[in-house]
Design an enzyme around this catalytic site. Structure first.
Site, mmCIF file in Angstrom:
data_model
loop_
_atom_site.group_PDB
_atom_site.id
_atom_site.type_symbol
_atom_site.label_atom_id
_atom_site.label_comp_id
_atom_site.label_asym_id
_atom_site.label_seq_id
_atom_site.Cartn_x
_atom_site.Cartn_y
_atom_site.Cartn_z
ATOM 1 C CB CYS A 1 -0.968 0.065 1.249
ATOM 2 S SG CYS A 1 -1.897 1.563 1.420
ATOM 3 C CB CYS B 1 -0.678 2.194 4.036
ATOM 4 S SG CYS B 1 -2.361 1.769 3.546
ATOM 5 C CG ASP B 2 3.272 1.092 4.639
ATOM 6 O OD1 ASP B 2 2.804 1.537 5.653
ATOM 7 O OD2 ASP B 2 2.888 -0.135 4.244
#
Length: 318
Positions: free
Chosen positions: A136, A139-140
């Protein structure tokens, strides 16, 4: 065989399921949440969450625990069960079958079973998940500011996310096993015009390696010549597919080409009484915030659906 009757069955215990259970409790519904593992879903595989309102940074497992406790504070009935199928009965109610042999029945179901990113299946991938290996970008990506990272894949997701990741990384390598992308031309043009991106064609990842601090490099193999090489990278984002767990529904339900369930504005699918929330629903993005938003709508919509169902039943009996 045991039989348990409820107003609502929630299938899946990730953020969407836990949020739905919390709202069901607030709505005084007789609801049960069925989750095959510990509550939390993909949060349990996420080291840090930095894009959930109210928390500048929180460990994924801590957020999962907080959500579960919040749901239970409102009476959430969370049970560890592996759901094998969701069947709609002739009277419009649902039978949810589990591997333990226990059947659960209810007039409504909220399916929040999410999906699973396709893994490469190479040595080191699981070991460094959350410590350099991610599925992701949103997300990261922010964890890799100024670093060199790799993106594996050649479809729309891989190409689009590689372009997105250049806002953080100093250098992004796209590793693709073929000599051309399958993504849209527009996305390809953006990638080829981005000076931070370099494509490594006809190549596959053999191994991910590192140390106690995290990922350090990838071992690569050319799919044409068989030649081996090493790519130093502290991050590797894998985008080779995602499988929504929509196959649990044992009758036709409207979905898109990738299998994601299509819902209306109430989160109800084409099957009356069956609602969907979170990662298995067709939508633009899949984040914790969108999952809990879906679940909020679905749980409140279930209350209204049940009320309407009761009104019709009374009118029909009169």
């Amino acid at each position: 065989m045991n039989n348990h009757q409820f107003d609502l069955i929630i299938v899946g215990g990730g953020p969407a399921g836990l949020c739905a259970a919390m709202y069901a409790g607030r709505g005084m519904l007789r609801a049960v949440l069925l989750e095959r593992g510990l509550p939390g879903g993909e949060l349990l595989n996420t080291e840090k969450v930095e894009d959930y309102p109210g928390f500048v940074s929180i460990m994924g497992a801590d957020l999962a625990e907080a959500m579960a406790k919040h749901a239970q504070a409102f009476g959430a009935d969370i049970r560890q069960e592996n759901v094998e199928g969701i069947h709609r009965l002739p009277d419009g109610t649902f039978r949810v079958a589990t591997s333990s042999g226990t059947d659960f029945t209810a007039p409504t179901v909220i399916l929040t079973a999410g999906g699973t990113p396709t893994k490469l299946g190479v040595p080191g991938e699981l070991e460094f998940a959350g410590r350099g290996v991610s599925y992701c970008a949103v997300c990261d990506g922010a964890f890799f500011k100024g670093e060199t990272i790799a993106v594996v894949g050649g479809g729309d997701a891989a190409v689009e996310e590689a372009d997105y990741l250049t806002r953080y990384a100093a250098k992004v390598f796209i590793i693709h096993r073929r000599d051309e992308f399958s993504s849209s031309r527009l996305l390809q043009e953006r990638v080829f015009a981005n000076p931070k991106i370099e494509v490594i064609w006809n190549t596959r990842v053999l191994e991910m390696a590192g140390d106690v601090k995290g990922l350090k490099h990838l071992q690569l193999e050319n799919t044409v010549t068989g030649g081996r090489s090493r790519l130093d990278a502290t991050g590797c984002f894998v985008f080779i597919g995602f499988r929504p767990n929509s196959g649990l529904v044992k009758e036709h339900v409207r979905h898109d080409a990738a299998g994601y369930l299509i819902t209306d504005e109430r989160m109800m699918t084409s099957v009356p009484g069956l609602f969907a929330a979170g990662d298995l629903r067709a939508q633009l993005t899949r984040q914790v915030t969108t999952a809990v938003g879906d679940a909020t709508t679905a749980a409140i919509a279930v209350e209204k659906y049940l009320s309407e169902r009761r009104t019709k039943a009374v009118a029909g009996a009169a």
